[in-house]
Write an enzyme that holds these catalytic residues in place. Structure first.
Site, mmCIF file in Angstrom:
data_model
loop_
_atom_site.group_PDB
_atom_site.id
_atom_site.type_symbol
_atom_site.label_atom_id
_atom_site.label_comp_id
_atom_site.label_asym_id
_atom_site.label_seq_id
_atom_site.Cartn_x
_atom_site.Cartn_y
_atom_site.Cartn_z
ATOM 1 N N ASP A 1 1.472 47.062 -11.898
ATOM 2 C CA ASP A 1 2.883 46.745 -11.632
ATOM 3 C C ASP A 1 3.068 45.242 -11.489
ATOM 4 O OD1 ASP A 1 5.675 47.130 -10.774
ATOM 5 O OD2 ASP A 1 4.879 46.276 -8.927
ATOM 6 N N SER B 1 8.164 50.820 -10.382
ATOM 7 C CA SER B 1 7.570 49.637 -9.756
ATOM 8 C C SER B 1 7.606 49.774 -8.231
ATOM 9 C CB SER B 1 8.369 48.401 -10.209
ATOM 10 O OG SER B 1 8.046 47.272 -9.446
ATOM 11 N N HIS C 1 12.131 51.212 2.497
ATOM 12 C CA HIS C 1 12.213 50.145 1.500
ATOM 13 C C HIS C 1 13.677 49.864 1.209
ATOM 14 C CE1 HIS C 1 11.118 47.633 -1.904
ATOM 15 N NE2 HIS C 1 12.174 48.164 -2.506
ATOM 16 N N LYS D 1 4.104 51.214 -5.566
ATOM 17 C CA LYS D 1 3.559 50.474 -4.422
ATOM 18 C C LYS D 1 3.714 51.286 -3.136
ATOM 19 C CE LYS D 1 5.993 47.111 -6.007
ATOM 20 N NZ LYS D 1 6.715 45.961 -6.499
ATOM 21 N N ARG E 1 8.380 41.340 -17.030
ATOM 22 C CA ARG E 1 9.795 41.752 -17.027
ATOM 23 C C ARG E 1 10.687 40.599 -16.584
ATOM 24 N NH1 ARG E 1 9.674 46.216 -12.960
ATOM 25 N NH2 ARG E 1 11.933 46.180 -13.217
HETATM 26 N N1 URA Z 1 11.338 45.371 -6.669
HETATM 27 C C1 URA Z 1 10.187 45.782 -7.202
HETATM 28 O O1 URA Z 1 9.187 45.879 -6.514
HETATM 29 N N2 URA Z 1 10.151 46.094 -8.496
HETATM 30 C C2 URA Z 1 11.221 46.014 -9.283
HETATM 31 O O2 URA Z 1 11.127 46.317 -10.458
HETATM 32 C C3 URA Z 1 12.419 45.570 -8.736
HETATM 33 C C4 URA Z 1 12.457 45.257 -7.400
#
Ligand code: URA
Length: 427
Positions: free
Chosen positions: A165, A187, A86, A191, A172
């Site tokens: 999320d 967050s 990621h 995932k 947010r």
């Molecule tokens: N990417 C995400 O998936 N979540 C965040 O809070 C920031 C970047």
């Protein structure tokens, strides 16, 4: 149903810097997902977290509660180790494209659930959708088959992963609470853990083209995510990388695919190759192949073979011409010297204004739009030599892109000090 807690108490607790219990966090996330805790309450709670932080235990509980809000994938029984990567995102960051097939060339499964871009950082799916015929939507069964037979899948994440999320992120975004490290870390990691990968490598970027610009905060984010992964039983490490200058020589969807194919063919810009190989080494070491030589698999065509099969399995034609934009505008060097500065953020914004990115989730992107760089900081340039080329479908987009680029690059007399791309490894 009698509710176990009261949202106002939990907002006050975070406001007053009290540590929440596991039961309180579980309830908050569950009640928010059910719609019992209102958006304004969750937003107030997120602001209290932004201001006062969370302990490692609270962040772990929040992450686990968000995972529990949805489905969990599993790649058990595949007969292969799984590893994912990621990136926190940056300008010209196309690394996933050569990286996933490269790592899969070593017999490893790389399930790469990716997103579309919003704002000045492009999304991996937008890039791949510039390949004629390629489809981002893959059923869980087809994903499993592709992982077994080819090893790499880059596809859209289903809506079922960590839905809490998704809702919290939307709040947010509109309440000035994106930047809270506990919320970013939980967050991203909710995932990635729900996706069922056995190991994870993070590319955490800092610098003005990154979402977390301050290196100290990027380091703290990396540390928090590595700890979260460990706590959840996922072997996790992170590279801390500089995103002050665009990565590679292209920004924009089809342009970035073209550059990725160059890397897979054993060429490509040195910074893209360096980061691809470093991340591949990390990913392979995480699954017990510390001695593997990813550079060799780029040079001898093994990674390219996997790329071609991966693209074809999702309906794409790896031999098709990539789309090009209708209009181009070349910017040339006004004097001879050395390119000393090339700021990532304005180049990202300019590419976005040319049509490479979207302002709203539902907007289309222009596959051929973007910027090709002809020089990088440290390169000698001659007066009149092309510095970069803008690509857009509509000529009317070019003046606003040029406006974004005012002051974004400098030609001086002396080469700037070389900056390392990879500054640290956090494990
Ligand atoms: N990417 C995400 O998936 N979540 C965040 O809070 C920031 C970047």
């Amino acid at each position: 149903m009698t509710e176990a807690f009261d949202a106002v108490d939990l907002i006050r607790a975070k406001r007053d810097k009290r540590e929440l219990s596991t039961a309180e966090i579980d309830w908050l996330v569950d009640a928010f997902t059910r719609g019992y805790v209102a958006d304004e309450q969750m937003s107030a709670w997120a602001m209290a977290v932004l201001l006062n932080g969370m302990t490692r235990r609270e962040i772990r509980d929040l992450t686990l509660a968000m995972i529990e809000s949805g489905e969990r994938m599993s790649f058990d029984g595949l007969g292969k180790a799984t590893v994912d990567k990621h990136s926190t995102g940056g300008v010209g960051d196309k690394i996933t494209l050569p990286l996933a097939p490269l790592v899969a060339a070593f017999g490893v499964a790389v399930p790469q659930l990716s997103g579309r871009g919003l704002g000045h950082t492009g999304g991996t799916l937008d890039k791949l959708e510039s390949v004629p015929g390629w489809r981002a939507d893959v059923t869980p069964e087809a994903m499993r088959d592709q992982l077994r037979d080819i090893g790499a899948v880059i596809c859209a994440a289903g809506a079922g992963l960590a839905p809490a999320d998704k809702r919290l992120y939307a709040l947010r975004d509109t309440t000035g609470t994106v930047e809270a490290i506990p919320l970013i870390a939980s967050s991203i990691m909710s995932k990635k853990i729900a996706e069922g990968t056995g190991a994870l490598v993070l590319d955490v970027k800092f610098g003005e083209g990154a979402f977390m610009q301050d290196p100290a905060l990027a380091r703290e984010l990396a540390r928090t995510m590595v700890d979260l992964g460990r706590d959840a039983g996922v072997a996790t490490s992170a590279l801390l990388t500089d995103m002050s200058v665009p990565l590679g020589l292209t920004i924009g969807n089809a342009l970035e695919v073209r550059e990725s194919v160059e890397v897979l063919a054993g060429g490509g810009p040195s910074d893209v190759v360096e980061l691809t190989v470093a991340l591949a080494r990390e990913m392979l070491a995480a699954v017990g192949q510390a001695d593997a030589d990813p550079a060799a698999a780029l040079a001898d065509g093994r990674a390219m073979d996997v790329w071609r099969r991966m693209i074809a399995a999702q309906g794409g034609d790896p031999d098709a011409e990539l789309p090009t934009a209708r209009e181009t505008e070349v910017v040339v060097a006004p004097r001879s010297g050395v390119l000393t500065e090339q700021h990532a953020l304005p180049f990202g914004i300019a590419a976005w204004r040319l049509g490479a990115g979207r302002a709203r989730q539902q907007d289309p992107v222009s596959p051929g739009a973007g910027i090709e760089l002809h020089a990088k900081p440290g390169d000698a340039v001659k007066e009149g030599q092309p510095l970069f080329t803008l690509h857009a479908d509509e000529e009317s987009r070019i003046p606003r892109a040029l406006e974004a680029l005012e002051g974004a690059w400098t030609i001086g007399d002396e080469a700037p000090a070389a900056r390392p791309l990879i500054v640290d490894r956090i494990a």
